[in-house]
Design a protein around this motif. Structure first.
Motif, mmCIF file in Angstrom:
data_model
loop_
_atom_site.group_PDB
_atom_site.id
_atom_site.type_symbol
_atom_site.label_atom_id
_atom_site.label_comp_id
_atom_site.label_asym_id
_atom_site.label_seq_id
_atom_site.Cartn_x
_atom_site.Cartn_y
_atom_site.Cartn_z
ATOM 1 N N ARG A 87 74.471 6.093 -52.616
ATOM 2 C CA ARG A 87 74.583 6.231 -54.069
ATOM 3 C C ARG A 87 74.617 4.888 -54.797
ATOM 4 N NH1 ARG A 87 72.794 10.820 -54.193
ATOM 5 N NH2 ARG A 87 74.134 12.608 -53.919
ATOM 6 N N ASN A 88 74.021 3.872 -54.238
ATOM 7 C CA ASN A 88 73.954 2.549 -54.856
ATOM 8 C C ASN A 88 75.263 1.766 -54.745
ATOM 9 O OD1 ASN A 88 71.212 2.749 -55.504
ATOM 10 N ND2 ASN A 88 71.692 3.920 -57.339
ATOM 11 N N THR A 89 75.316 0.635 -55.418
ATOM 12 C CA THR A 89 76.350 -0.359 -55.197
ATOM 13 C C THR A 89 77.761 0.054 -55.621
ATOM 14 O OG1 THR A 89 74.669 -2.068 -55.450
ATOM 15 C CG2 THR A 89 76.941 -2.783 -55.596
ATOM 16 N N ALA A 90 77.946 0.498 -56.847
ATOM 17 C CA ALA A 90 79.303 0.782 -57.342
ATOM 18 C C ALA A 90 80.025 1.846 -56.510
ATOM 19 C CB ALA A 90 79.271 1.162 -58.815
ATOM 20 N N PRO A 91 79.409 3.004 -56.220
ATOM 21 C CA PRO A 91 80.107 3.978 -55.376
ATOM 22 C C PRO A 91 80.379 3.455 -53.967
ATOM 23 C CG PRO A 91 78.303 5.032 -56.548
ATOM 24 C CD PRO A 91 78.172 3.556 -56.770
ATOM 25 N N CYS A 92 79.474 2.654 -53.436
ATOM 26 C CA CYS A 92 79.659 2.050 -52.121
ATOM 27 C C CYS A 92 80.902 1.167 -52.121
ATOM 28 C CB CYS A 92 78.415 1.238 -51.761
ATOM 29 S SG CYS A 92 78.573 0.242 -50.274
ATOM 30 N N ILE A 93 81.055 0.348 -53.151
ATOM 31 C CA ILE A 93 82.209 -0.547 -53.252
ATOM 32 C C ILE A 93 83.487 0.257 -53.434
ATOM 33 C CG2 ILE A 93 83.304 -2.320 -54.686
ATOM 34 C CD1 ILE A 93 80.422 -3.395 -55.219
ATOM 35 N N LEU A 94 83.470 1.255 -54.287
ATOM 36 C CA LEU A 94 84.653 2.085 -54.515
ATOM 37 C C LEU A 94 85.112 2.749 -53.223
ATOM 38 C CD1 LEU A 94 86.710 3.342 -56.473
ATOM 39 C CD2 LEU A 94 85.066 5.183 -56.843
ATOM 40 N N LEU A 95 84.206 3.365 -52.510
ATOM 41 C CA LEU A 95 84.533 4.012 -51.243
ATOM 42 C C LEU A 95 85.103 3.005 -50.243
ATOM 43 C CD1 LEU A 95 84.238 6.498 -49.240
ATOM 44 C CD2 LEU A 95 82.092 5.391 -48.578
ATOM 45 N N SER A 96 84.483 1.860 -50.140
ATOM 46 C CA SER A 96 84.893 0.840 -49.171
ATOM 47 C C SER A 96 86.281 0.287 -49.474
ATOM 48 C CB SER A 96 83.888 -0.309 -49.156
ATOM 49 O OG SER A 96 82.607 0.182 -48.876
ATOM 50 N N VAL A 97 86.534 -0.019 -50.730
ATOM 51 C CA VAL A 97 87.842 -0.546 -51.118
ATOM 52 C C VAL A 97 88.913 0.520 -50.902
ATOM 53 C CG1 VAL A 97 89.225 -1.416 -53.045
ATOM 54 C CG2 VAL A 97 86.930 -2.322 -52.640
ATOM 55 N N ALA A 98 88.594 1.776 -51.205
ATOM 56 C CA ALA A 98 89.545 2.864 -50.947
ATOM 57 C C ALA A 98 89.870 2.945 -49.460
ATOM 58 C CB ALA A 98 88.977 4.186 -51.450
ATOM 59 N N GLN A 99 88.866 2.765 -48.615
ATOM 60 C CA GLN A 99 89.085 2.789 -47.165
ATOM 61 C C GLN A 99 89.962 1.615 -46.722
ATOM 62 O OE1 GLN A 99 88.101 5.266 -45.134
ATOM 63 N NE2 GLN A 99 89.098 4.294 -43.415
ATOM 64 N N LEU A 100 89.719 0.432 -47.272
ATOM 65 C CA LEU A 100 90.561 -0.725 -46.940
ATOM 66 C C LEU A 100 92.011 -0.484 -47.355
ATOM 67 C CD1 LEU A 100 88.350 -3.814 -47.873
ATOM 68 C CD2 LEU A 100 88.839 -2.903 -45.604
ATOM 69 N N LEU A 101 92.219 0.055 -48.547
ATOM 70 C CA LEU A 101 93.574 0.357 -49.009
ATOM 71 C C LEU A 101 94.239 1.376 -48.098
ATOM 72 C CD1 LEU A 101 92.936 0.473 -52.858
ATOM 73 C CD2 LEU A 101 94.240 -1.269 -51.605
ATOM 74 N N LYS A 102 93.480 2.381 -47.678
ATOM 75 C CA LYS A 102 94.010 3.400 -46.768
ATOM 76 C C LYS A 102 94.431 2.780 -45.439
ATOM 77 C CE LYS A 102 92.673 7.788 -44.654
ATOM 78 N NZ LYS A 102 91.569 8.736 -44.454
ATOM 79 N N GLN A 103 93.726 1.728 -45.022
ATOM 80 C CA GLN A 103 94.033 1.055 -43.760
ATOM 81 C C GLN A 103 95.096 -0.031 -43.917
ATOM 82 O OE1 GLN A 103 90.357 -0.276 -41.933
ATOM 83 N NE2 GLN A 103 89.571 1.801 -41.755
ATOM 84 N N GLY A 104 95.659 -0.168 -45.121
ATOM 85 C CA GLY A 104 96.772 -1.087 -45.300
ATOM 86 C C GLY A 104 96.501 -2.350 -46.079
ATOM 87 N N ALA A 105 95.314 -2.516 -46.608
ATOM 88 C CA ALA A 105 95.031 -3.711 -47.422
ATOM 89 C C ALA A 105 95.911 -3.694 -48.664
ATOM 90 C CB ALA A 105 93.558 -3.747 -47.824
ATOM 91 N N GLY A 106 96.309 -4.875 -49.102
ATOM 92 C CA GLY A 106 97.146 -4.998 -50.290
ATOM 93 C C GLY A 106 96.313 -5.129 -51.548
ATOM 94 N N LEU A 107 96.925 -4.792 -52.661
ATOM 95 C CA LEU A 107 96.220 -4.861 -53.945
ATOM 96 C C LEU A 107 95.925 -6.286 -54.391
ATOM 97 C CD1 LEU A 107 98.105 -2.052 -55.895
ATOM 98 C CD2 LEU A 107 95.818 -1.955 -54.874
ATOM 99 N N ASP A 108 96.611 -7.271 -53.817
ATOM 100 C CA ASP A 108 96.396 -8.661 -54.222
ATOM 101 C C ASP A 108 95.474 -9.422 -53.266
ATOM 102 O OD1 ASP A 108 98.222 -8.630 -52.136
ATOM 103 O OD2 ASP A 108 99.397 -10.305 -52.915
ATOM 104 N N GLU A 109 94.861 -8.715 -52.337
ATOM 105 C CA GLU A 109 93.988 -9.380 -51.376
ATOM 106 C C GLU A 109 92.551 -9.422 -51.894
ATOM 107 O OE1 GLU A 109 96.654 -8.519 -47.469
ATOM 108 O OE2 GLU A 109 95.261 -6.964 -48.053
ATOM 109 N N VAL A 110 91.814 -10.424 -51.462
ATOM 110 C CA VAL A 110 90.445 -10.641 -51.916
ATOM 111 C C VAL A 110 89.479 -9.894 -51.001
ATOM 112 C CG1 VAL A 110 88.640 -12.387 -52.241
ATOM 113 C CG2 VAL A 110 90.989 -12.882 -52.921
ATOM 114 N N VAL A 111 88.473 -9.292 -51.618
ATOM 115 C CA VAL A 111 87.415 -8.614 -50.873
ATOM 116 C C VAL A 111 86.086 -9.247 -51.279
ATOM 117 C CG1 VAL A 111 86.295 -6.427 -50.365
ATOM 118 C CG2 VAL A 111 88.747 -6.464 -50.883
ATOM 119 N N ALA A 112 85.409 -9.858 -50.321
ATOM 120 C CA ALA A 112 84.072 -10.408 -50.560
ATOM 121 C C ALA A 112 83.074 -9.310 -50.217
ATOM 122 C CB ALA A 112 83.839 -11.634 -49.688
ATOM 123 N N ILE A 113 82.239 -8.951 -51.173
ATOM 124 C CA ILE A 113 81.287 -7.860 -51.001
ATOM 125 C C ILE A 113 79.886 -8.443 -51.037
ATOM 126 C CG2 ILE A 113 80.472 -5.674 -51.942
ATOM 127 C CD1 ILE A 113 83.362 -5.534 -53.256
#
Length: 181
Positions: A87-113
């Motif tokens: 579904r293109n870039t924005a949904p891909c990023i949203l899904l991925s960040v949600a998965q990282l958060l589910k796996q324990g990533a913090g809200l203040d951590e940097v994600v290089a996409i």
């Protein structure tokens, strides 16, 4: 936090680089320069910047075998995130960040996409730019986008309209125009 994650988007279907790139082997799995695929090169450029345990590939289920083959030993052991459908870039990023958060990533951590299908020959320059972007993101608690000045106009490019300079050739963004006519 000092933690940085890397998400490499590799879900393209192989339609823009035909006949080299096909549905069975999209561009990100081709070796265009050197012996590595574009996906492998994308992941390896992060070697000094992001731990393998903090690197992920986002793709579609149909490319699972290719993604595993081309990211072997370059990503987290659970480092492949599947989009339910492309579904293109924005949904891909949203899904991925949600998965990282589910796996324990913090809200203040940097994600290089990053996309998996770019050829970047100046690895050192890329790494310096990414390190600067990571530092800028942390310092200003903001999203940072990296733009490359095009050498010619093209409707396949997105364009960043920059505004005021923040520091050392870094600017605030006024607007972004996705592939204008």
């Amino acid at each position: 936090s000092d933690k940085t994650y890397c998400l490499v988007m590799a879900g393209g279907r192989g339609t823009r680089f035909w006949p080299e790139s096909t549905k069975k082997k999209p561009k990100q799995y081709l070796s265009l320069v050197g012996s590595n695929s574009l996906l492998q090169d994308s992941l390896m450029r992060f070697d000094p910047l992001v731990s393998k345990d903090d690197r992920y590939v986002v793709t579609i289920k149909e490319q699972e075998d290719l993604a595993k083959e081309h990211s072997n030993n370059l990503v987290n052991k659970n480092g492949i995130i599947f989009e339910p459908s492309s579904r293109n870039t924005a949904p891909c990023i949203l899904l991925s960040v949600a998965q990282l958060l589910k796996q324990g990533a913090g809200l203040d951590e940097v994600v290089a996409i990053m996309p998996a299908d770019h050829v970047i020959l100046n690895t050192k320059g890329f790494q310096e730019t990414i390190q600067s972007a990571i530092s800028l993101s942390k310092e200003h608690s903001s999203i940072v986008t990296i733009g490359i000045r095009p050498s010619f106009p093209h409707t396949g490019f997105g364009y960043i309209h920059r505004q005021s300079e923040v520091q050392n050739n870094c600017f605030t963004v006024n607007s972004f125009k996705e592939k204008p006519d």
